[in-house]
Write a protein that holds these residues in place. Structure first.
Motif, PDB file in Angstrom:
ATOM      1  N   GLU A 160       0.830  -1.202   0.000  1.00 56.00           N
ATOM      2  CA  GLU A 160       0.000   0.000   0.000  1.00 56.00           C
ATOM      3  C   GLU A 160       0.869   1.257   0.000  1.00 56.00           C
ATOM      4  OE1 GLU A 160      -2.494  -0.472   3.436  1.00 56.00           O
ATOM      5  OE2 GLU A 160      -4.217  -0.934   2.169  1.00 56.00           O
ATOM      6  N   VAL A 161       1.961   1.211   0.759  1.00 52.46           N
ATOM      7  CA  VAL A 161       2.873   2.357   0.810  1.00 52.46           C
ATOM      8  C   VAL A 161       3.502   2.572  -0.561  1.00 52.46           C
ATOM      9  CG1 VAL A 161       4.976   3.268   1.855  1.00 52.46           C
ATOM     10  CG2 VAL A 161       3.313   2.063   3.269  1.00 52.46           C
ATOM     11  N   ALA A 162       3.880   1.475  -1.228  1.00 52.74           N
ATOM     12  CA  ALA A 162       4.483   1.590  -2.556  1.00 52.74           C
ATOM     13  C   ALA A 162       3.480   2.170  -3.553  1.00 52.74           C
ATOM     14  CB  ALA A 162       4.974   0.220  -3.031  1.00 52.74           C
ATOM     15  N   LYS A 163       2.227   1.731  -3.487  1.00 48.92           N
ATOM     16  CA  LYS A 163       1.192   2.282  -4.378  1.00 48.92           C
ATOM     17  C   LYS A 163       0.967   3.759  -4.092  1.00 48.92           C
ATOM     18  CE  LYS A 163      -1.475  -1.955  -5.039  1.00 48.92           C
ATOM     19  NZ  LYS A 163      -2.757  -2.617  -4.728  1.00 48.92           N
ATOM     20  N   ALA A 164       0.970   4.127  -2.814  1.00 51.25           N
ATOM     21  CA  ALA A 164       0.762   5.529  -2.452  1.00 51.25           C
ATOM     22  C   ALA A 164       1.901   6.397  -2.976  1.00 51.25           C
ATOM     23  CB  ALA A 164       0.637   5.658  -0.938  1.00 51.25           C
ATOM     24  N   LYS A 165       3.133   5.928  -2.837  1.00 49.45           N
ATOM     25  CA  LYS A 165       4.281   6.695  -3.346  1.00 49.45           C
ATOM     26  C   LYS A 165       4.198   6.828  -4.857  1.00 49.45           C
ATOM     27  CE  LYS A 165       7.684   5.618   0.226  1.00 49.45           C
ATOM     28  NZ  LYS A 165       8.948   4.925   0.497  1.00 49.45           N
ATOM     29  N   GLU A 166       3.789   5.757  -5.511  1.00 50.75           N
ATOM     30  CA  GLU A 166       3.664   5.797  -6.969  1.00 50.75           C
ATOM     31  C   GLU A 166       2.563   6.775  -7.389  1.00 50.75           C
ATOM     32  OE1 GLU A 166       2.183   2.795 -10.466  1.00 50.75           O
ATOM     33  OE2 GLU A 166       3.317   1.937  -8.798  1.00 50.75           O
ATOM     34  N   PHE A 167       1.452   6.754  -6.689  1.00 53.63           N
ATOM     35  CA  PHE A 167       0.332   7.653  -7.000  1.00 53.63           C
ATOM     36  C   PHE A 167       0.743   9.114  -6.829  1.00 53.63           C
ATOM     37  CE2 PHE A 167      -3.622   9.914  -6.141  1.00 53.63           C
ATOM     38  CZ  PHE A 167      -4.449   9.423  -7.139  1.00 53.63           C
ATOM     39  N   PHE A 168       1.492   9.388  -5.770  1.00 57.52           N
ATOM     40  CA  PHE A 168       1.932  10.752  -5.499  1.00 57.52           C
ATOM     41  C   PHE A 168       3.147  11.148  -6.342  1.00 57.52           C
ATOM     42  CE2 PHE A 168      -0.971  10.812  -2.053  1.00 57.52           C
ATOM     43  CZ  PHE A 168      -1.075  12.114  -1.612  1.00 57.52           C
ATOM     44  N   GLY A 169       3.839  10.151  -6.902  1.00 60.51           N
ATOM     45  CA  GLY A 169       5.006  10.438  -7.731  1.00 60.51           C
ATOM     46  C   GLY A 169       6.299  10.548  -6.953  1.00 60.51           C
ATOM     47  N   PHE A 170       6.354   9.962  -5.767  1.00 59.79           N
ATOM     48  CA  PHE A 170       7.575   9.997  -4.967  1.00 59.79           C
ATOM     49  C   PHE A 170       8.428   8.774  -5.282  1.00 59.79           C
ATOM     50  CE2 PHE A 170       4.666  12.262  -1.875  1.00 59.79           C
ATOM     51  CZ  PHE A 170       5.207  13.510  -2.109  1.00 59.79           C
ATOM     52  N   THR A 171       9.758   8.980  -5.323  1.00 56.50           N
ATOM     53  CA  THR A 171      10.667   7.852  -5.519  1.00 56.50           C
ATOM     54  C   THR A 171      11.311   7.429  -4.202  1.00 56.50           C
ATOM     55  OG1 THR A 171      12.433   9.400  -6.067  1.00 56.50           O
ATOM     56  CG2 THR A 171      11.176   8.445  -7.903  1.00 56.50           C
ATOM     57  N   SER A 172      11.400   8.354  -3.257  1.00 57.33           N
ATOM     58  CA  SER A 172      11.966   8.037  -1.942  1.00 57.33           C
ATOM     59  C   SER A 172      10.941   8.395  -0.873  1.00 57.33           C
ATOM     60  CB  SER A 172      13.264   8.809  -1.724  1.00 57.33           C
ATOM     61  OG  SER A 172      12.995  10.201  -1.760  1.00 57.33           O
ATOM     62  N   SER A 173      11.329   8.219   0.375  1.00 58.55           N
ATOM     63  CA  SER A 173      10.411   8.531   1.474  1.00 58.55           C
ATOM     64  C   SER A 173      10.246  10.042   1.599  1.00 58.55           C
ATOM     65  CB  SER A 173      10.956   7.963   2.791  1.00 58.55           C
ATOM     66  OG  SER A 173      10.993   6.571   2.725  1.00 58.55           O
ATOM     67  N   PRO A 174       9.012  10.536   1.502  1.00 58.35           N
ATOM     68  CA  PRO A 174       8.784  11.985   1.553  1.00 58.35           C
ATOM     69  C   PRO A 174       8.622  12.485   2.985  1.00 58.35           C
ATOM     70  CG  PRO A 174       6.754  10.863   1.036  1.00 58.35           C
ATOM     71  CD  PRO A 174       7.821   9.795   1.133  1.00 58.35           C
ATOM     72  N   SER A 175       8.762  13.775   3.142  1.00 60.64           N
ATOM     73  CA  SER A 175       8.509  14.404   4.436  1.00 60.64           C
ATOM     74  C   SER A 175       7.042  14.846   4.484  1.00 60.64           C
ATOM     75  CB  SER A 175       9.425  15.605   4.632  1.00 60.64           C
ATOM     76  OG  SER A 175       9.087  16.604   3.694  1.00 60.64           O
ATOM     77  N   LYS A 176       6.603  15.300   5.650  1.00 55.55           N
ATOM     78  CA  LYS A 176       5.216  15.752   5.793  1.00 55.55           C
ATOM     79  C   LYS A 176       4.926  16.935   4.871  1.00 55.55           C
ATOM     80  CE  LYS A 176       3.424  14.633  10.329  1.00 55.55           C
ATOM     81  NZ  LYS A 176       2.933  15.145  11.601  1.00 55.55           N
ATOM     82  N   GLU A 177       5.872  17.852   4.795  1.00 57.67           N
ATOM     83  CA  GLU A 177       5.672  19.038   3.972  1.00 57.67           C
ATOM     84  C   GLU A 177       5.554  18.669   2.501  1.00 57.67           C
ATOM     85  OE1 GLU A 177       8.203  18.860   6.308  1.00 57.67           O
ATOM     86  OE2 GLU A 177       7.006  19.908   7.795  1.00 57.67           O
ATOM     87  N   GLU A 178       6.387  17.717   2.046  1.00 59.43           N
ATOM     88  CA  GLU A 178       6.322  17.281   0.644  1.00 59.43           C
ATOM     89  C   GLU A 178       4.986  16.616   0.342  1.00 59.43           C
ATOM     90  OE1 GLU A 178      11.011  16.294  -0.324  1.00 59.43           O
ATOM     91  OE2 GLU A 178       9.743  14.750   0.571  1.00 59.43           O
ATOM     92  N   ILE A 179       4.499  15.817   1.288  1.00 61.44           N
ATOM     93  CA  ILE A 179       3.210  15.150   1.095  1.00 61.44           C
ATOM     94  C   ILE A 179       2.099  16.174   1.013  1.00 61.44           C
ATOM     95  CG2 ILE A 179       1.519  13.593   2.140  1.00 61.44           C
ATOM     96  CD1 ILE A 179       3.874  12.093   3.412  1.00 61.44           C
ATOM     97  N   LYS A 180       2.107  17.155   1.916  1.00 65.50           N
ATOM     98  CA  LYS A 180       1.068  18.183   1.915  1.00 65.50           C
ATOM     99  C   LYS A 180       1.088  19.002   0.620  1.00 65.50           C
ATOM    100  CE  LYS A 180       0.835  18.751   6.929  1.00 65.50           C
ATOM    101  NZ  LYS A 180       1.090  19.655   8.058  1.00 65.50           N
ATOM    102  N   LYS A 181       2.294  19.353   0.170  1.00 65.45           N
ATOM    103  CA  LYS A 181       2.425  20.150  -1.044  1.00 65.45           C
ATOM    104  C   LYS A 181       1.916  19.373  -2.256  1.00 65.45           C
ATOM    105  CE  LYS A 181       5.845  22.512  -3.874  1.00 65.45           C
ATOM    106  NZ  LYS A 181       7.256  22.726  -4.101  1.00 65.45           N
TER     107      LYS A 181
END
Length: 156
Positions: free
Chosen positions: A99-120
């Motif tokens: 689920e975490v991998a799908k979420a990162k893919e959906f958001f377009g992240f390649t590494s672990s994001p910070s809270k600010e990056e997720i919010k942005k």
């Protein structure tokens, strides 16, 4: 004496009736099945009876108190009085790795994001997938919110 004789005769008649009943059941298909089921229940009952008998013989009692947990430590149950109300998240509430991998893919992240990056990134994608802008289709927005929650759990 008279009372014991009546009890003895009654017991013999009951035994004889049970014997004839069992013989009748043996010679029918359903009877064979019932005998097997009866034997099974008798075995289970015998095991439970002996287990209870053994527990009573050993004066077994199940108690929880702090004396059983000493072992040289100062254990206090009062430390856990608010455990259930403390918002404990535990492993059961942690998101699965896929689920975490799908979420990162959906958001377009390649590494672990910070809270600010997720919010942005959430704000950018919310503008893109909002139902009012996306012709009333709110499936992508629901998916976006779900994946945001998953990513926020991994960051915290």
């Amino acid at each position: 004496m008279y009372n014991n004789t009546i009890i003895y005769i009654f017991n013999r008649l009951v035994r004889l009736a049970i014997l004839f009943f069992i013989l009748y059941l043996i010679f029918t298909n359903f009877g064979t099945f019932m005998i097997i089921v009866g034997i099974f229940f008798l075995i289970i009952g015998f095991i439970v009876y002996n287990f209870k008998k053994k527990m009573r013989a050993n004066n077994f009692s199940f108690r929880f108190d702090s004396s059983q947990f000493q072992n040289g430590q100062n254990f206090d149950f009062k430390d856990f009085r608010n455990f259930n109300n403390s918002g404990f998240q535990g492993f059961a509430n942690a998101p699965r790795f896929d689920e975490v991998a799908k979420a990162k893919e959906f958001f377009g992240f390649t590494s672990s994001p910070s809270k600010e990056e997720i919010k942005k990134r959430y704000k950018e994608l919310a503008k893109k997938y909002h139902p009012d802008i996306n012709n009333g289709d709110d499936e992508k927005m629901k998916e976006l919110n779900h994946y945001r929650d998953i990513l926020m759990k991994t960051v915290e």
